[in-house]
Motif scaffolding. Sequence first.
Motif, short mmCIF file in Angstrom:
data_model
loop_
_atom_site.label_atom_id
_atom_site.label_comp_id
_atom_site.label_asym_id
_atom_site.label_seq_id
_atom_site.Cartn_x
_atom_site.Cartn_y
_atom_site.Cartn_z
N PHE A 8 -80.75 -25.93 56.77
CA PHE A 8 -81.44 -26.50 55.61
C PHE A 8 -80.54 -27.48 54.88
CE2 PHE A 8 -81.73 -26.33 50.99
CZ PHE A 8 -82.94 -26.96 50.80
N ARG A 9 -79.29 -27.09 54.64
CA ARG A 9 -78.35 -27.95 53.92
C ARG A 9 -78.10 -29.25 54.67
NH1 ARG A 9 -73.13 -25.41 51.84
NH2 ARG A 9 -73.30 -27.21 50.49
N VAL A 10 -77.87 -29.14 55.97
CA VAL A 10 -77.60 -30.34 56.78
C VAL A 10 -78.81 -31.26 56.75
CG1 VAL A 10 -77.23 -31.14 59.14
CG2 VAL A 10 -75.89 -29.22 58.25
N LEU A 11 -79.98 -30.70 56.94
CA LEU A 11 -81.19 -31.52 56.96
C LEU A 11 -81.50 -32.12 55.59
CD1 LEU A 11 -83.22 -29.40 59.44
CD2 LEU A 11 -82.66 -31.81 59.71
N VAL A 15 -81.99 -36.05 55.34
CA VAL A 15 -83.23 -36.60 54.79
C VAL A 15 -82.94 -37.43 53.55
CG1 VAL A 15 -85.38 -35.94 53.64
CG2 VAL A 15 -84.76 -34.88 55.80
N GLY A 16 -82.04 -36.96 52.70
CA GLY A 16 -81.69 -37.71 51.50
C GLY A 16 -81.07 -39.05 51.80
N VAL A 17 -80.14 -39.07 52.74
CA VAL A 17 -79.49 -40.33 53.11
C VAL A 17 -80.49 -41.27 53.78
CG1 VAL A 17 -77.75 -41.36 54.63
CG2 VAL A 17 -77.17 -39.36 53.24
N HIS A 45 -86.62 -41.33 59.55
CA HIS A 45 -86.78 -40.50 58.35
C HIS A 45 -87.97 -39.55 58.52
CE1 HIS A 45 -87.17 -39.13 54.26
NE2 HIS A 45 -88.40 -39.58 54.24
N GLY A 46 -89.05 -40.05 59.06
CA GLY A 46 -90.24 -39.21 59.26
C GLY A 46 -89.94 -38.03 60.17
N PHE A 47 -89.23 -38.28 61.25
CA PHE A 47 -88.86 -37.19 62.17
C PHE A 47 -87.99 -36.16 61.46
CE2 PHE A 47 -85.65 -35.39 65.00
CZ PHE A 47 -86.46 -34.66 65.85
N PHE A 48 -86.94 -36.61 60.80
CA PHE A 48 -86.04 -35.66 60.13
C PHE A 48 -86.73 -34.95 58.97
CE2 PHE A 48 -82.47 -37.98 62.18
CZ PHE A 48 -81.89 -36.87 62.78
N TYR A 49 -87.68 -35.61 58.32
CA TYR A 49 -88.42 -34.94 57.25
C TYR A 49 -89.27 -33.79 57.81
CZ TYR A 49 -91.33 -34.04 53.21
OH TYR A 49 -91.97 -33.43 52.17
N MET A 50 -89.87 -33.99 58.97
CA MET A 50 -90.65 -32.91 59.60
C MET A 50 -89.74 -31.74 59.97
SD MET A 50 -93.74 -33.70 59.54
CE MET A 50 -93.97 -35.00 58.37
N VAL A 51 -88.57 -32.03 60.49
CA VAL A 51 -87.62 -30.96 60.83
C VAL A 51 -87.15 -30.27 59.55
CG1 VAL A 51 -85.43 -30.43 61.96
CG2 VAL A 51 -86.93 -32.16 62.93
N TYR A 52 -86.96 -31.04 58.47
CA TYR A 52 -86.59 -30.49 57.16
C TYR A 52 -87.66 -29.51 56.67
CZ TYR A 52 -85.96 -30.55 52.05
OH TYR A 52 -85.82 -30.21 50.73
N GLU A 87 -81.03 -29.35 47.22
CA GLU A 87 -80.13 -28.64 48.14
C GLU A 87 -79.11 -27.83 47.36
OE1 GLU A 87 -76.47 -27.77 49.91
OE2 GLU A 87 -76.65 -29.54 48.64
N HIS A 88 -78.55 -28.41 46.32
CA HIS A 88 -77.55 -27.70 45.52
C HIS A 88 -78.15 -26.48 44.83
CE1 HIS A 88 -74.02 -27.11 43.07
NE2 HIS A 88 -74.78 -27.13 41.98
N ARG A 89 -79.33 -26.65 44.25
CA ARG A 89 -79.98 -25.53 43.55
C ARG A 89 -80.37 -24.41 44.51
NH1 ARG A 89 -80.84 -25.94 37.84
NH2 ARG A 89 -82.24 -24.26 38.33
#
Length: 103
Positions: A8-11, A15-17, A45-52, A87-89
């Motif tokens: 989750f943290r990595v994704l 996704v943010g970057v 971004h769309g692909f990584f957002y789905m994985v996120y 992510e931090h919260r």
Amino acid sequence: MESALKPFRVLAYIVGVMLLILCVAMVLRYGFGNPDLSKITAPIHGFFYMVYLVAVMNLGMKGRWSWPYMLGIMLGGTVPFLSFFVEHRVTLKVRAQLAAAGA
């Protein structure tokens, strides 16, 4: 739950970057008529957002979070800079849950 936190943290960071890069790409596309960068970054971004989203579901199910809370976390990947805050919260919350369960 610890095993679901790291993906989750990595994704969230990826996704943010990617979202920040996509914002720059949109400025280049619509402000300067250069669509090249957006054609590359939008699908990535769309692909990584789905994985996120899958990572949020995995972490949320293990943490027994409510659906509205999970949806709020999922929306963190749609607003620039918000995924870093979310992510931090979430990390603080999960670590607190793990500490409470271990104590």
